[in-house]
Write a protein that holds these residues in place. Structure first.
Motif, PDB file in Angstrom:
ATOM      1  N   GLU A 150     -10.555   3.365   6.657  1.00 47.22           N
ATOM      2  CA  GLU A 150     -10.835   4.709   6.148  1.00 47.22           C
ATOM      3  C   GLU A 150     -10.415   5.812   7.104  1.00 47.22           C
ATOM      4  O   GLU A 150      -9.636   6.689   6.747  1.00 47.22           O
TER       5      GLU A 150
ATOM      6  N   SER B 106      -5.924  -3.366   0.586  1.00 40.24           N
ATOM      7  CA  SER B 106      -4.734  -2.526   0.496  1.00 40.24           C
ATOM      8  C   SER B 106      -3.597  -3.298   1.155  1.00 40.24           C
ATOM      9  O   SER B 106      -3.477  -3.335   2.365  1.00 40.24           O
TER      10      SER B 106
ATOM     11  N   HIS C 218      -1.642  -2.524   6.130  1.00 40.39           N
ATOM     12  CA  HIS C 218      -1.687  -2.558   4.660  1.00 40.39           C
ATOM     13  C   HIS C 218      -0.799  -3.669   4.123  1.00 40.39           C
ATOM     14  O   HIS C 218       0.080  -3.450   3.283  1.00 40.39           O
TER      15      HIS C 218
ATOM     16  N   TYR D  73      -0.319  -3.133  -0.142  1.00 44.97           N
ATOM     17  CA  TYR D  73       0.865  -2.674  -0.868  1.00 44.97           C
ATOM     18  C   TYR D  73       2.146  -2.796  -0.048  1.00 44.97           C
ATOM     19  O   TYR D  73       3.241  -2.912  -0.590  1.00 44.97           O
TER      20      TYR D  73
ATOM     21  N   ASP E 159       3.195   6.556   1.668  1.00 43.56           N
ATOM     22  CA  ASP E 159       2.063   5.756   2.145  1.00 43.56           C
ATOM     23  C   ASP E 159       0.725   6.361   1.709  1.00 43.56           C
ATOM     24  O   ASP E 159      -0.185   5.651   1.286  1.00 43.56           O
ATOM     25  N   LEU E 160       0.627   7.680   1.834  1.00 38.07           N
ATOM     26  CA  LEU E 160      -0.631   8.323   1.442  1.00 38.07           C
ATOM     27  C   LEU E 160      -0.919   8.091  -0.032  1.00 38.07           C
ATOM     28  O   LEU E 160      -2.066   7.838  -0.423  1.00 38.07           O
TER      29      LEU E 160
ATOM     30  N   ALA F 204       0.052   5.531  -1.863  1.00 39.01           N
ATOM     31  CA  ALA F 204      -0.343   4.129  -2.064  1.00 39.01           C
ATOM     32  C   ALA F 204      -1.782   3.898  -1.628  1.00 39.01           C
ATOM     33  O   ALA F 204      -2.513   3.122  -2.236  1.00 39.01           O
ATOM     34  N   ARG F 205      -2.198   4.614  -0.591  1.00 39.62           N
ATOM     35  CA  ARG F 205      -3.551   4.391  -0.066  1.00 39.62           C
ATOM     36  C   ARG F 205      -4.604   5.156  -0.851  1.00 39.62           C
ATOM     37  O   ARG F 205      -5.726   4.694  -1.014  1.00 39.62           O
TER      38      ARG F 205
ATOM     39  N   VAL G 143      -7.709  11.277   2.366  1.00 36.94           N
ATOM     40  CA  VAL G 143      -7.411  10.104   1.532  1.00 36.94           C
ATOM     41  C   VAL G 143      -8.710   9.523   0.974  1.00 36.94           C
ATOM     42  O   VAL G 143      -8.779   9.150  -0.203  1.00 36.94           O
TER      43      VAL G 143
ATOM     44  N   THR H 133      -6.653   5.935   7.657  1.00 36.83           N
ATOM     45  CA  THR H 133      -5.830   5.662   6.480  1.00 36.83           C
ATOM     46  C   THR H 133      -4.820   6.779   6.211  1.00 36.83           C
ATOM     47  O   THR H 133      -3.878   6.595   5.452  1.00 36.83           O
ATOM     48  N   GLY H 134      -4.986   7.924   6.848  1.00 32.33           N
ATOM     49  CA  GLY H 134      -4.002   8.985   6.712  1.00 32.33           C
ATOM     50  C   GLY H 134      -2.960   8.968   7.812  1.00 32.33           C
ATOM     51  O   GLY H 134      -2.095   9.837   7.875  1.00 32.33           O
TER      52      GLY H 134
END
Lengths: 432, 432
Positions: free
Chosen positions: A148, A335, A219, A337, B32-33, B35-36, B319, A151-152
């Motif tokens: 979390e 996640s 990810h 992806y 990426d952002l 996808a998350r 995010v 994640t950015g």
């Protein structure tokens, strides 16, 4: 779920050192936990192997059961805590719990690292949480920050001291000059190492954690089998002394790196400089060092094992899962992806520290340097120690692929002027 | 919210060093952002003071506006990032954004510490998220770990190095022996301190962060005004040297403690032993050390300021807020159920290190010791340095209330045999 009276019912699978602390905290902190979760967390039952075993916590007899499958499939169970470990029956129990609509909190690194995908799929299908903060680095919040908080950002590397037993042994070797066997024995006497220390000493435990860290950081999906693994049994007192001369320490590192769009995940002993934040992680403590593009360098430090610390992580997950159940939502699932390739160890880029016993002949340094050059490895520093029959070269390379470096070492071993390659260790924790 | 095409629109308020990095990352990491988060994060607009100012990032002209209030109340804005700082207009803009149904991410420590309650209430009313990880310790994930990871545990103490400017200055004083003024000047030259360094040097910045940390750690409400605050301008080269002799370092600490069911929140310079994990936090780095009942001792370390690191924290929140919007849920709001009293500084329990210039008379030690005893303060160690006219006593007390300790110092100052009390500093980082 019994939302009417704002209570959620918790099944705990396993009542060993972690499970008993989970049960204790659920009882002792119940008012605080209720205020934070938004509902009382009631103990629905505790699954144990033997009803009459000695336990660190008193559990009311009617809550104990040996039938874990019956417990997790009961209608009145909202949350399941799995702290029995191992692959089966843990996997079957978690899958049954999720199918039954419960959210699950697990501390099971081996299972998550071997077959996380099956579990995540089941959690998605049931729209329930599967949290496992306790599976890596015990009490240290590291999985939620990766999932979390960061994640950015773009994480580029994770270096972790994630096994307390091996850190205790290596720290002991550093401070006392002891050899591996002696330090292991002391760790066993003090309860830091098990009677059969294989899982820790050979790096299996750390490799499972590396797989979990790499998956979350990048990810993608990395399993324990993808992780290159070397333990610490071959680390000698001489290696440790040699590290000290380089103002470095030897640590067993779990290393997860992004390189050219692929992942390198590996566990091996490595020398890191004294000035690196991980170098000061002593005794059985754990720490995870994270490098990311925007945040820079972060470190998370704390106790990596133990009943109460691990239970702290379990309960943090449990309260969060409870909040989500009450609000009809769930946290972020898997996640993966990015679906990145995993680099074979030979393509991993690293540096070597090599100690070589050589014959004291004119031109020996030139000959050794030529062997490095022949494999495309450039030398950062070389130091000659001793004279005559005791001559020893210590070479630290620049970065090269592990295949180039190991071919160089193989080459050295076959040279006439080389009596023995006395020490080979990777060097980490410096910038490229 | 435009859920149909899976895009969420982001308004950014402020385009200084943090805002420009937020805009840059939103653009560069957009795939990426997306996808998350589960949706594209589109830049809806950037509110700036002057349209023609020089910026670190290129913003398409049609996205720039000087009318921030218009921007946050637009129908097509789902998420608002507030990085302008200060109380107004930031507060009015955040309240308007929440009322308009947007979730808000803020880095505004001053506002959160002064009037968080108003903002949290507005977020609850709108059922939207208000996240502010970037407000404390920049890139270091500390608020989410306190709010979620440790929510099943009982945090008992938080010690933070949460101001990079003052840590840089104190570190410089330690390594070079420089005085405060000289170290400040160097920090200003290197860009670590502002031309007007008051907010950092006098502890205002750290006090705001202490209020936020104490509120989250203890599930209560602490405002900046509740925090006892002393800066580092009075720390002398002699204090630093004295700390070194005690194998300690001087750090500006934000301290949040639970004591007898009340909260102590304070910011002041203190000596901590070299062996404490916080002692090795160098230069402008930040770190937060957390003690809790089950987890034990944890530390979170990293860069506490800077455009990109702070933007990393902002985007992590963004995010997470986006995921919540998409799933129609929200994260945990304010948790202040404990509603604890804040202890006045005089009732806080601490230890003092006191340097005293005394007349070299027989019985001087007994007389000084009697002064401590008269106020109920017991002495842990006393050291006599120098002789004759240069005689100096260095006393380290056991724990006592701050009122007892400061009365003792006042008493010493009025004694005939005391020429001068040369140094008074609290000692932290050791167990009770």
């Amino acid at each position: 779920m019994s939302e009417g009276d704002k209570a959620l019912r918790v099944a705990v699978l396993g009542c060993g050192s972690v499970g008993s602390q989970v049960v204790r905290l659920l009882t002792e902190q119940s008012a605080d936990l209720a205020a934070r979760a938004g509902a009382r967390l009631e103990l629905a039952g505790v699954a144990v192997r033997r009803l009459d075993a000695k336990r660190e916590v008193e559990v009311p007899e009617h809550l104990l059961t040996t039938d874990a499958m019956d417990l997790v499939t009961r209608d009145d169970v909202d949350l399941v805590v799995e702290v029995i470990g191992g692959i089966e029956p843990a996997r079957g129990l978690i899958l049954a719990a999720l199918e039954n609509g419960a959210s699950v909190v697990s501390a099971n690194k081996a299972l998550l690292a071997e077959d996380g995908a099956t579990l995540f799929e089941a959690a998605d299908k049931s729209a329930r949480d599967l949290y496992y903060e306790a599976a890596v680095a015990g009490a240290i919040p590291i999985l939620r920050p990766l999932r979390e908080s960061l994640t950015g950002d773009k994480v580029t590397r994770v270096l972790g001291i994630v096994n307390g037993t091996t850190n205790f042994i290596l720290d002991k070797m550093h401070t006392s000059g002891a050899g591996f066997a002696e330090a292991l024995e002391e760790a066993q006497e003090l309860g830091y190492a098990e009677a059969d220390p294989t899982a820790d000493v050979e790096g299996f435990d750390a490799a499972a954690k590396a797989a979990i860290l790499a998956s979350l950081a990048f990810h993608t999906r990395v399993t324990a089998g993808d992780v290159h693994r070397e333990g610490i049994a071959e680390v000698s007192a001489a290696d440790v002394a040699s590290a000290r001369e380089m103002r470095s320490v030897v640590k067993l590192l779990a290393i997860c790196e992004l390189r050219d769009g692929a992942v390198s995940a590996r566990v091996h002993p490595a020398m890191i400089p004294d000035t690196h934040p991980l170098a000061s992680v002593r005794e059985a403590y754990n720490a995870v060092f994270v490098e990311s593009e925007a945040a820079g360098q972060l470190m998370f430090y704390g106790p990596g094992a133990g009943g109460a610390p691990t239970a702290s992580a379990v309960l943090g997950d449990l309260v969060t899962a409870a909040r989500n159940l009450l609000s009809g939502s769930r946290g972020a699932g898997e996640s993966a992806y990015a679906a990145l390739d995993v680099l074979p160890m030979g393509e991993t880029v690293t540096r070597y520290h090599v100690g070589i016993d050589v014959q004291d002949r004119a031109g020996v340094l030139a000959t050794v340097a030529a062997a490095f050059a022949e494999h495309g490895v450039s030398i950062q520093t070389v130091r000659q120690e001793g004279r005559g029959d005791d001559a020893q070269l210590v070479v630290v390379s620049h970065r090269a692929t592990d295949a180039q470096l190991s071919a160089t070492v193989e080459h050295l071993r076959n040279m006439d002027i080389v009596r023995e390659v006395t020490s080979v260790m990777r060097v980490e924790g410096e910038n490229d």
